[in-house]
Write a protein that holds these residues in place. Structure first.
Motif, PDB file in Angstrom:
ATOM      1  N   TYR A 116     -26.466  31.961   9.271  1.00 24.41           N
ATOM      2  CA  TYR A 116     -27.687  31.787   8.493  1.00 24.41           C
ATOM      3  C   TYR A 116     -28.797  32.769   8.871  1.00 24.41           C
ATOM      4  O   TYR A 116     -29.528  33.237   7.983  1.00 24.41           O
ATOM      5  CB  TYR A 116     -28.176  30.338   8.598  1.00 24.41           C
ATOM      6  CG  TYR A 116     -27.350  29.399   7.756  1.00 24.41           C
ATOM      7  CD1 TYR A 116     -27.354  29.498   6.362  1.00 24.41           C
ATOM      8  CD2 TYR A 116     -26.551  28.422   8.337  1.00 24.41           C
ATOM      9  CE1 TYR A 116     -26.586  28.651   5.581  1.00 24.41           C
ATOM     10  CE2 TYR A 116     -25.775  27.570   7.561  1.00 24.41           C
ATOM     11  CZ  TYR A 116     -25.794  27.690   6.186  1.00 24.41           C
ATOM     12  OH  TYR A 116     -25.022  26.851   5.409  1.00 24.41           O
ATOM     13  N   VAL A 134     -26.597  30.507  -1.021  1.00 24.99           N
ATOM     14  CA  VAL A 134     -25.712  29.746  -0.151  1.00 24.99           C
ATOM     15  C   VAL A 134     -24.961  28.768  -1.040  1.00 24.99           C
ATOM     16  O   VAL A 134     -25.559  27.872  -1.634  1.00 24.99           O
ATOM     17  CB  VAL A 134     -26.499  28.987   0.933  1.00 24.99           C
ATOM     18  CG1 VAL A 134     -25.556  28.113   1.758  1.00 24.99           C
ATOM     19  CG2 VAL A 134     -27.254  29.957   1.826  1.00 24.99           C
ATOM     20  N   ASP A 137     -22.113  24.919   2.922  1.00 23.73           N
ATOM     21  CA  ASP A 137     -22.365  24.948   4.360  1.00 23.73           C
ATOM     22  C   ASP A 137     -21.024  25.071   5.076  1.00 23.73           C
ATOM     23  O   ASP A 137     -20.019  24.488   4.644  1.00 23.73           O
ATOM     24  CB  ASP A 137     -23.072  23.662   4.781  1.00 23.73           C
ATOM     25  CG  ASP A 137     -23.849  23.810   6.071  1.00 23.73           C
ATOM     26  OD1 ASP A 137     -23.814  24.898   6.663  1.00 23.73           O
ATOM     27  OD2 ASP A 137     -24.491  22.828   6.484  1.00 23.73           O
ATOM     28  N   ALA A 140     -22.016  23.370  11.706  1.00 20.11           N
ATOM     29  CA  ALA A 140     -23.249  22.958  12.381  1.00 20.11           C
ATOM     30  C   ALA A 140     -22.955  22.790  13.862  1.00 20.11           C
ATOM     31  O   ALA A 140     -21.829  22.480  14.265  1.00 20.11           O
ATOM     32  CB  ALA A 140     -23.780  21.652  11.792  1.00 20.11           C
ATOM     33  N   ALA A 247     -27.839  24.253  11.725  1.00 16.66           N
ATOM     34  CA  ALA A 247     -26.892  24.944  10.858  1.00 16.66           C
ATOM     35  C   ALA A 247     -26.536  26.296  11.472  1.00 16.66           C
ATOM     36  O   ALA A 247     -27.420  27.033  11.926  1.00 16.66           O
ATOM     37  CB  ALA A 247     -27.488  25.131   9.475  1.00 16.66           C
ATOM     38  N   ASN A 249     -23.451  28.545  10.214  1.00 13.41           N
ATOM     39  CA  ASN A 249     -22.891  29.498   9.263  1.00 13.41           C
ATOM     40  C   ASN A 249     -22.753  28.866   7.888  1.00 13.41           C
ATOM     41  O   ASN A 249     -22.651  27.640   7.758  1.00 13.41           O
ATOM     42  CB  ASN A 249     -21.500  29.958   9.724  1.00 13.41           C
ATOM     43  CG  ASN A 249     -21.517  30.590  11.097  1.00 13.41           C
ATOM     44  OD1 ASN A 249     -21.837  31.759  11.249  1.00 13.41           O
ATOM     45  ND2 ASN A 249     -21.159  29.803  12.109  1.00 13.41           N
ATOM     46  N   GLY A 250     -22.737  29.714   6.884  1.00 16.29           N
ATOM     47  CA  GLY A 250     -22.541  29.229   5.522  1.00 16.29           C
ATOM     48  C   GLY A 250     -21.699  30.195   4.719  1.00 16.29           C
ATOM     49  O   GLY A 250     -21.396  31.311   5.169  1.00 16.29           O
ATOM     50  N   THR A 315     -24.720  20.431   1.810  1.00 14.05           N
ATOM     51  CA  THR A 315     -25.624  21.464   2.312  1.00 14.05           C
ATOM     52  C   THR A 315     -27.032  20.878   2.368  1.00 14.05           C
ATOM     53  O   THR A 315     -27.712  20.763   1.350  1.00 14.05           O
ATOM     54  CB  THR A 315     -25.587  22.705   1.408  1.00 14.05           C
ATOM     55  OG1 THR A 315     -24.230  23.150   1.277  1.00 14.05           O
ATOM     56  CG2 THR A 315     -26.420  23.838   1.993  1.00 14.05           C
ATOM     57  N   ASP A 316     -27.449  20.490   3.566  1.00 15.50           N
ATOM     58  CA  ASP A 316     -28.735  19.825   3.786  1.00 15.50           C
ATOM     59  C   ASP A 316     -29.829  20.873   3.975  1.00 15.50           C
ATOM     60  O   ASP A 316     -29.869  21.568   4.983  1.00 15.50           O
ATOM     61  CB  ASP A 316     -28.629  18.928   5.020  1.00 15.50           C
ATOM     62  CG  ASP A 316     -29.862  18.070   5.234  1.00 15.50           C
ATOM     63  OD1 ASP A 316     -30.962  18.487   4.831  1.00 15.50           O
ATOM     64  OD2 ASP A 316     -29.729  16.985   5.825  1.00 15.50           O
ATOM     65  N   ARG A 319     -31.977  20.619   7.192  1.00 17.31           N
ATOM     66  CA  ARG A 319     -31.324  21.124   8.405  1.00 17.31           C
ATOM     67  C   ARG A 319     -31.263  22.643   8.387  1.00 17.31           C
ATOM     68  O   ARG A 319     -31.477  23.301   9.411  1.00 17.31           O
ATOM     69  CB  ARG A 319     -29.906  20.534   8.517  1.00 17.31           C
ATOM     70  CG  ARG A 319     -29.161  20.961   9.761  1.00 17.31           C
ATOM     71  CD  ARG A 319     -27.958  20.061  10.006  1.00 17.31           C
ATOM     72  NE  ARG A 319     -27.152  19.898   8.806  1.00 17.31           N
ATOM     73  CZ  ARG A 319     -26.289  20.820   8.371  1.00 17.31           C
ATOM     74  NH1 ARG A 319     -26.144  21.935   9.035  1.00 17.31           N
ATOM     75  NH2 ARG A 319     -25.587  20.614   7.282  1.00 17.31           N
ATOM     76  N   LEU A 320     -30.997  23.235   7.225  1.00 18.51           N
ATOM     77  CA  LEU A 320     -30.950  24.684   7.119  1.00 18.51           C
ATOM     78  C   LEU A 320     -32.301  25.327   7.386  1.00 18.51           C
ATOM     79  O   LEU A 320     -32.383  26.430   7.936  1.00 18.51           O
ATOM     80  CB  LEU A 320     -30.447  25.107   5.729  1.00 18.51           C
ATOM     81  CG  LEU A 320     -28.948  25.374   5.589  1.00 18.51           C
ATOM     82  CD1 LEU A 320     -28.127  24.140   5.943  1.00 18.51           C
ATOM     83  CD2 LEU A 320     -28.612  25.842   4.186  1.00 18.51           C
ATOM     84  N   VAL A 343     -30.342  27.911  -1.786  1.00 20.70           N
ATOM     85  CA  VAL A 343     -29.227  26.973  -1.768  1.00 20.70           C
ATOM     86  C   VAL A 343     -28.820  26.592  -3.190  1.00 20.70           C
ATOM     87  O   VAL A 343     -29.608  26.056  -3.961  1.00 20.70           O
ATOM     88  CB  VAL A 343     -29.591  25.708  -0.972  1.00 20.70           C
ATOM     89  CG1 VAL A 343     -28.434  24.714  -0.966  1.00 20.70           C
ATOM     90  CG2 VAL A 343     -29.977  26.083   0.456  1.00 20.70           C
TER      91      VAL A 343
END
Length: 349
Positions: A116, A134, A137, A140, A247, A249-250, A315-316, A319-320, A343
């Motif tokens: 990220y 993105v 996700d 995490a 987070a 990686n995505g 994909t929150d 959190r990102l 996102v």
């Protein structure tokens, strides 16, 4: 409850209507199970799901860096999760995050597995000229999945000892150096004089042994490999405290890809979601470890002891957002950054 005052046939008619609705609900439930929607997050139909129709692009290319963070993708490919959605996936292996971003921006791949921090910086640098989305996700943070290590005979034993030292990371401006900076700050160690050494994970182990670098930021499976082969000393684990659950990686695509091939992107999203749901099961966890043995040169005796990250189902955005906030805190980006517009919504099952 039937209220008083109704007509004499009202109760019978209500019971008949209830039976009709209940039968219809049962038929609907059977149809949903047959279509593969719901908990498994995708359709078993080869034309990418009846709600979306055939995909626009049958084969997609995904830039990856072999690691535990993207291991469910190997499982998804071998188990046919993407084929169920009407797409075939080709993996393009890259040596570092910078190469992944270059491939994505250059149009060489349709999707990219990337950290990220690199995605945020590429988006901010593009200033709207190149818009990254993105689409899913990937991973995490969990404790024990990363560590800053030194050779077993090194005199360096604390974060303060790393001040001004040569620390290896796969790339700067990434989650690697961000994690090191955050961990050292928590220990009140000075980070100003760190000499960052950029290299691939496999190259870090021999250089630790020869003393060409003082320390290395390692992720699984390289962390367990280093512990088994070199007996490295863990100076600190960055993914604890304020970084636990962050987070990492995505999977990203260019906006023009999401606009030109929306059904293809949705099919990819559903394949990833199913892979992540399965990874949370006992058999799925075993499959992920086996995939690492087969694809990431993990020895069979190392596979069972690997510490795996979380594989998020959704994909929150909240959190990102912790990622660009940390980037701004440590001066890796100059301006505040709102990640929400990046996102892409996940399609319904």
């Amino acid at each position: 409850m039937v209220q008083s005052g109704g007509s004499p046939g009202h109760g019978a008619r209500s019971r008949g209507l209830f039976r009709t609705l209940r039968a219809g609900a049962a038929v609907t439930a059977v149809a949903l199970v047959a279509s593969g929607c719901g908990l498994l997050g995708g359709s078993d139909d080869a034309d990418a799901g009846s709600s979306t129709g055939p995909v626009e692009k049958a084969t997609v290319r995904v830039a990856i860096i072999p690691s535990t963070d993207m291991a469910p993708l190997w499982v998804a490919k071998t188990q046919g999760y993407f084929t169920e959605q009407g797409i075939e996936v080709e993996f393009v292996t890259k040596g570092g995050g910078g190469d992944v971003i270059t491939s994505l921006l250059g149009g060489d791949v349709d999707f990219a597995f990337a950290s990220y921090p690199l995605l945020v910086q590429a988006q901010q640098k593009g200033r709207g000229a190149t818009n990254i989305k993105v689409v899913a996700d990937a991973s995490a943070a969990k404790p024990d999945t990363t560590a800053v290590v030194v050779a077993k005979n090194s005199p360096l034993r604390s974060p303060a000892d790393l001040q001004g030292k040569k620390i290896a990371v796969t790339s700067t401006g990434s989650m690697a150096d961000l994690a090191v900076l955050a961990g050292m700050k928590a220990a009140k160690a000075d980070t100003a004089g760190i000499q960052w050494q950029q290299m691939k994970f496999p190259d870090m182990l021999p250089k630790l042994g020869t003393g060409e670098i003082d320390a290395a930021f390692l992720v699984e499976p390289f962390l367990s490999i280093a512990q088994a082969q070199l007996g490295v000393w863990t100076v600190f684990q960055p993914m604890t405290g304020r970084l636990e659950g962050i987070a990492l990686n995505g999977y990203a695509a260019l906006e023009k890809t999401t606009q030109q091939y929306p059904k293809t992107v949705a099919a990819f999203q559903r394949g990833v979601e199913k892979a992540h749901r399965e990874a949370a099961t006992r058999s799925g966890d075993d499959a992920v470890r086996q995939a690492l043995i087969q694809n990431a040169n993990v020895k069979p005796e190392i596979g069972p002891v690997l510490h795996l990250p979380d594989y998020p189902i959704t994909t929150d955005v909240t959190r990102l957002q912790r990622v660009p906030d940390l980037l701004k805190e440590f001066g890796l980006i100059a301006e505040p950054f709102d990640i929400k517009p990046m996102v892409l919504a996940t399609p319904a099952g």
